[in-house]
Design a protein around this motif. Sequence first.
Motif, PDB file in Angstrom:
ATOM      1  N   ASN A 142      43.235  47.048  56.039  1.00 46.50           N
ATOM      2  CA  ASN A 142      42.551  48.028  54.789  1.00 46.50           C
ATOM      3  C   ASN A 142      41.927  47.177  53.900  1.00 46.50           C
ATOM      4  O   ASN A 142      41.520  47.399  52.848  1.00 46.50           O
ATOM      5  N   TYR A 143      41.717  45.894  54.181  1.00 47.17           N
ATOM      6  CA  TYR A 143      41.304  44.982  53.127  1.00 47.17           C
ATOM      7  C   TYR A 143      39.882  44.016  53.592  1.00 47.17           C
ATOM      8  O   TYR A 143      40.058  43.937  54.919  1.00 47.17           O
ATOM      9  N   SER A 144      38.944  43.725  52.869  1.00 44.00           N
ATOM     10  CA  SER A 144      37.964  42.969  53.439  1.00 44.00           C
ATOM     11  C   SER A 144      37.856  41.605  52.524  1.00 44.00           C
ATOM     12  O   SER A 144      38.213  41.915  51.314  1.00 44.00           O
ATOM     13  N   LYS A 145      37.548  40.542  53.119  1.00 46.71           N
ATOM     14  CA  LYS A 145      37.304  39.315  51.919  1.00 46.71           C
ATOM     15  C   LYS A 145      35.971  39.206  52.025  1.00 46.71           C
ATOM     16  O   LYS A 145      35.232  38.923  52.849  1.00 46.71           O
ATOM     17  N   GLU A 154      42.431  32.491  37.672  1.00 50.27           N
ATOM     18  CA  GLU A 154      42.457  33.524  38.562  1.00 50.27           C
ATOM     19  C   GLU A 154      42.751  34.764  37.918  1.00 50.27           C
ATOM     20  O   GLU A 154      42.193  35.874  38.158  1.00 50.27           O
ATOM     21  N   GLU A 155      43.728  34.942  37.000  1.00 45.22           N
ATOM     22  CA  GLU A 155      44.232  36.301  36.278  1.00 45.22           C
ATOM     23  C   GLU A 155      43.137  36.664  35.615  1.00 45.22           C
ATOM     24  O   GLU A 155      42.632  37.768  35.433  1.00 45.22           O
ATOM     25  N   GLU A 156      42.328  35.690  34.843  1.00 48.07           N
ATOM     26  CA  GLU A 156      41.166  36.020  33.708  1.00 48.07           C
ATOM     27  C   GLU A 156      40.066  36.541  34.726  1.00 48.07           C
ATOM     28  O   GLU A 156      39.439  37.580  34.420  1.00 48.07           O
ATOM     29  N   ILE A 157      39.841  35.842  35.853  1.00 46.53           N
ATOM     30  CA  ILE A 157      38.588  36.497  36.663  1.00 46.53           C
ATOM     31  C   ILE A 157      39.058  37.594  37.199  1.00 46.53           C
ATOM     32  O   ILE A 157      38.192  38.627  37.370  1.00 46.53           O
ATOM     33  N   LEU A 158      40.172  38.058  37.651  1.00 47.55           N
ATOM     34  CA  LEU A 158      40.505  39.450  38.070  1.00 47.55           C
ATOM     35  C   LEU A 158      40.210  40.190  37.005  1.00 47.55           C
ATOM     36  O   LEU A 158      39.738  41.303  37.498  1.00 47.55           O
ATOM     37  N   GLY A 159      40.523  40.019  35.923  1.00 53.57           N
ATOM     38  CA  GLY A 159      40.187  41.124  34.930  1.00 53.57           C
ATOM     39  C   GLY A 159      38.995  41.311  34.581  1.00 53.57           C
ATOM     40  O   GLY A 159      38.305  42.105  34.286  1.00 53.57           O
ATOM     41  N   MET A 160      37.903  40.302  34.809  1.00 51.83           N
ATOM     42  CA  MET A 160      36.636  40.575  34.909  1.00 51.83           C
ATOM     43  C   MET A 160      35.863  41.445  35.779  1.00 51.83           C
ATOM     44  O   MET A 160      34.991  42.012  35.641  1.00 51.83           O
ATOM     45  N   PHE A 161      36.346  41.270  36.886  1.00 58.20           N
ATOM     46  CA  PHE A 161      35.940  42.348  38.118  1.00 58.20           C
ATOM     47  C   PHE A 161      36.035  43.606  38.250  1.00 58.20           C
ATOM     48  O   PHE A 161      36.956  43.991  37.573  1.00 58.20           O
ATOM     49  N   PRO A 162      35.314  44.374  39.111  1.00 57.34           N
ATOM     50  CA  PRO A 162      35.758  45.610  38.862  1.00 57.34           C
ATOM     51  C   PRO A 162      36.988  45.751  39.810  1.00 57.34           C
ATOM     52  O   PRO A 162      37.621  44.961  40.244  1.00 57.34           O
ATOM     53  N   SER A 163      37.428  47.144  39.670  1.00 64.44           N
ATOM     54  CA  SER A 163      38.895  47.718  40.047  1.00 64.44           C
ATOM     55  C   SER A 163      39.076  47.579  41.553  1.00 64.44           C
ATOM     56  O   SER A 163      40.124  47.557  42.012  1.00 64.44           O
ATOM     57  N   SER A 164      37.873  47.718  42.331  1.00 64.31           N
ATOM     58  CA  SER A 164      38.112  47.227  43.769  1.00 64.31           C
ATOM     59  C   SER A 164      38.365  46.096  44.195  1.00 64.31           C
ATOM     60  O   SER A 164      38.961  45.901  45.358  1.00 64.31           O
ATOM     61  N   VAL A 165      38.215  45.021  43.346  1.00 65.97           N
ATOM     62  CA  VAL A 165      38.848  43.786  43.674  1.00 65.97           C
ATOM     63  C   VAL A 165      40.306  43.910  43.605  1.00 65.97           C
ATOM     64  O   VAL A 165      40.991  43.955  42.574  1.00 65.97           O
ATOM     65  N   LEU A 211      37.018  33.443  46.023  1.00 61.53           N
ATOM     66  CA  LEU A 211      37.513  34.504  47.033  1.00 61.53           C
ATOM     67  C   LEU A 211      37.881  35.634  46.570  1.00 61.53           C
ATOM     68  O   LEU A 211      38.800  35.514  45.684  1.00 61.53           O
ATOM     69  N   LEU A 212      37.281  36.838  46.952  1.00 58.29           N
ATOM     70  CA  LEU A 212      37.797  38.128  46.468  1.00 58.29           C
ATOM     71  C   LEU A 212      38.207  38.955  47.608  1.00 58.29           C
ATOM     72  O   LEU A 212      37.575  38.985  48.620  1.00 58.29           O
ATOM     73  N   THR A 213      39.279  39.571  47.498  1.00 59.38           N
ATOM     74  CA  THR A 213      39.710  40.717  48.370  1.00 59.38           C
ATOM     75  C   THR A 213      39.767  41.933  47.901  1.00 59.38           C
ATOM     76  O   THR A 213      40.240  42.471  46.727  1.00 59.38           O
ATOM     77  N   PRO A 268      30.922  45.225  49.020  1.00 62.04           N
ATOM     78  CA  PRO A 268      29.834  45.527  48.387  1.00 62.04           C
ATOM     79  C   PRO A 268      28.572  44.385  48.170  1.00 62.04           C
ATOM     80  O   PRO A 268      28.972  43.344  48.726  1.00 62.04           O
ATOM     81  N   ASP A 269      27.476  44.735  48.268  1.00 63.46           N
ATOM     82  CA  ASP A 269      26.642  43.665  48.186  1.00 63.46           C
ATOM     83  C   ASP A 269      26.699  42.797  47.206  1.00 63.46           C
ATOM     84  O   ASP A 269      26.077  41.719  47.210  1.00 63.46           O
ATOM     85  N   CYS A 270      26.967  43.343  45.672  1.00 61.84           N
ATOM     86  CA  CYS A 270      27.106  42.264  44.700  1.00 61.84           C
ATOM     87  C   CYS A 270      27.989  42.852  43.652  1.00 61.84           C
ATOM     88  O   CYS A 270      28.539  44.139  43.812  1.00 61.84           O
ATOM     89  N   VAL A 271      28.747  42.102  42.882  1.00 61.89           N
ATOM     90  CA  VAL A 271      29.578  42.516  41.829  1.00 61.89           C
ATOM     91  C   VAL A 271      29.121  42.113  40.516  1.00 61.89           C
ATOM     92  O   VAL A 271      28.180  40.916  40.466  1.00 61.89           O
ATOM     93  N   HIS A 272      29.288  42.758  39.350  1.00 62.18           N
ATOM     94  CA  HIS A 272      28.605  42.474  38.177  1.00 62.18           C
ATOM     95  C   HIS A 272      29.605  42.088  36.992  1.00 62.18           C
ATOM     96  O   HIS A 272      30.899  42.843  37.296  1.00 62.18           O
ATOM     97  N   ILE A 273      29.634  40.934  36.594  1.00 59.14           N
ATOM     98  CA  ILE A 273      30.528  40.526  35.554  1.00 59.14           C
ATOM     99  C   ILE A 273      29.892  40.593  34.065  1.00 59.14           C
ATOM    100  O   ILE A 273      29.151  39.363  33.881  1.00 59.14           O
ATOM    101  N   GLY A 274      29.752  41.225  33.574  1.00 61.61           N
ATOM    102  CA  GLY A 274      29.016  41.419  32.136  1.00 61.61           C
ATOM    103  C   GLY A 274      27.534  41.412  32.578  1.00 61.61           C
ATOM    104  O   GLY A 274      27.036  42.158  33.419  1.00 61.61           O
ATOM    105  N   PRO A 275      26.847  40.465  32.026  1.00 62.02           N
ATOM    106  CA  PRO A 275      25.280  40.444  32.518  1.00 62.02           C
ATOM    107  C   PRO A 275      25.084  39.378  34.011  1.00 62.02           C
ATOM    108  O   PRO A 275      23.894  39.521  34.291  1.00 62.02           O
ATOM    109  N   ILE A 276      26.170  39.047  34.255  1.00 60.19           N
ATOM    110  CA  ILE A 276      26.049  38.130  35.392  1.00 60.19           C
ATOM    111  C   ILE A 276      26.167  39.060  36.860  1.00 60.19           C
ATOM    112  O   ILE A 276      26.956  39.787  37.016  1.00 60.19           O
TER     113      ILE A 276
END
Length: 98
Positions: free
Chosen positions: A12-15, A28-39, A50-52, A59-67
């Motif tokens: 049920n997971y994809s990387k 890694e904890e700070e980065i996880l907090g920046m990404f959407p809840s699907s991560v 590496l995102l799980t 998804p085609d892309c993920v957004h972190i603020g303006p990035i």
Amino acid sequence: MFETVKAHPTFNYSKGCVYSQDLFEFTEEEILGMFPSSVQKVRNSSNMVLLTFFGSTLPDCVHIGPINLRVKRFISSPLQCLSCYGYGHGKSSCKEAS
């Protein structure tokens, strides 16, 4: 009659991975907090993160603020023995001659 239902640990997971030198300085904890809840999980190494994701599609892309970061499918290298150079086992469990 039935036990509790749990999600399968791998089906049920994809990387996927994203490349950004801007994320190198964060934990890694700070980065996880920046990404959407699907991560679900993050592993940070040099400029690759590496995102799980929960679910079978990436998804085609993920957004972190303006990035806006493009997500690429992560394909892991097969396990190879460093003694006999066969695949599917490591050196510590090798039964072949070197």
